[in-house]
Design an enzyme around this catalytic site. Sequence first.
Site, short mmCIF file in Angstrom:
data_model
loop_
_atom_site.label_atom_id
_atom_site.label_comp_id
_atom_site.label_asym_id
_atom_site.label_seq_id
_atom_site.Cartn_x
_atom_site.Cartn_y
_atom_site.Cartn_z
N ARG B 91 0.82 -1.18 0.09
CA ARG B 91 -0.17 -0.09 -0.12
C ARG B 91 0.84 1.24 0.13
O ARG B 91 1.68 1.26 0.86
CB ARG B 91 -0.87 -0.08 1.32
CG ARG B 91 -1.86 -1.09 1.53
CD ARG B 91 -2.98 -1.05 0.80
NE ARG B 91 -3.89 0.07 0.99
CZ ARG B 91 -4.70 0.62 0.38
NH1 ARG B 91 -5.09 0.12 -0.81
NH2 ARG B 91 -5.34 1.80 0.53
N HIS B 109 13.80 -1.45 -0.08
CA HIS B 109 13.66 -1.51 -1.36
C HIS B 109 14.62 -2.11 -2.10
O HIS B 109 16.04 -2.09 -1.78
CB HIS B 109 13.49 -0.02 -2.11
CG HIS B 109 13.42 -0.16 -3.51
ND1 HIS B 109 12.05 0.00 -4.00
CD2 HIS B 109 13.92 0.16 -4.48
CE1 HIS B 109 11.98 -0.24 -5.25
NE2 HIS B 109 13.16 0.01 -5.61
N ALA B 141 9.32 8.68 3.50
CA ALA B 141 8.97 10.01 3.12
C ALA B 141 7.79 10.07 2.25
O ALA B 141 7.13 8.92 1.77
CB ALA B 141 10.25 10.77 2.45
#
Lengths: 201, 201
Positions: B91, B109, B141
Amino acid sequence: MKKRTAVLISGRGSNMRSLIEAAKAPDYPAEISLVFSNAVDAEGLAFAQEHGIPTKALSHKGYAREAFDEAVDAILREANIELVCLAGFMRIVSAPFVKKWEGQMLNIHPSLLPSFKGAHAHEDAIAAGVRISGCTVHFVAAEMDAGAIIVQAAVPVEIGDTPAALAVRVLVQEHKLYPEALKLLASGKVRLEGGKAVFSD
Amino acid sequence: MKKRTAVLISGRGSNMRSLIEAAKAPDYPAEISLVFSNAVDAEGLAFAQEHGIPTKALSHKGYAREAFDEAVDAILREANIELVCLAGFMRIVSAPFVKKWEGQMLNIHPSLLPSFKGAHAHEDAIAAGVRISGCTVHFVAAEMDAGAIIVQAAVPVEIGDTPAALAVRVLVQEHKLYPEALKLLASGKVRLEGGKAVFSD
């Protein structure tokens, strides 16, 4: 037959030195047959001469970009050059020159491309806060720092690193990486095909 | 006091597993106090339960994005959560949620950011022809995959790699990197300040 290779410099030519040293190995598939500089007083020229390597210097001043590149191309052809290594060559080469040497011309860049293209790679890497940077040897394409990648090496960014401190650490890896890439190209283990680096054994 | 940490997942939660395993060490500065999933049947929930960790699941279906994020926030507050690790949480979290957990929420990531943001990192890395990829843990962020970097690990891309093969190799490094990053945050050795990761001993 060793591939006749020219190294193009503008300054002290530290990557040129590593190529010259590597090419001394009897089984290295390239020989450095010419060092060319666009700065007539480049420090690297003396080093090359001390190692018995022919040098040429031609100032780009007063030349239009393409005319200068044509003059450089003539110098390379006259010396029967097959491969070209840009090593701190502070000129953006023109599209026709890139086309002429497509698949035969390499450049080294002090970042893990595609990150941090351009002339301020270390500053940009530190400003971005990355913890790993490095260096890349790639085929030269018309778009700056965008050619097909051949090899890369990773270098940690230390906490509190300055661009100068990072540059020193990356340079150590550059000096290993560039001879490795030229070896791959000169031995036919990598070639440029459709804009991609294609590897074979 | 160990920092009460929630891990947010949507699937099998392989990075959640590495965090749970790492947090078993007596001197690890965080404990996994909650595993939350927006998919009620996420495989990772069973693993967490088997390890005695409280779980919550709430489907996002039927919720507006911000309303769902408010519900998740309420769940985290109720469990007295201090730190949040996104681990395959599929999400995009809303700006108000990011703001609430600023400096306390991490994501992992599978690339060396800033290269290859987005959901197809391995495909993009291979298409770009890079020879080194890796993984990154960063503060979350509002802009996706753009938060301040805490740690990175480099992983070689092999000739002929598929995205799936590269993913497997990167995942091995992810499982080391995420516990390392959470440890830095939970022990106060890294904090977010003015959008930058600031490190101290």
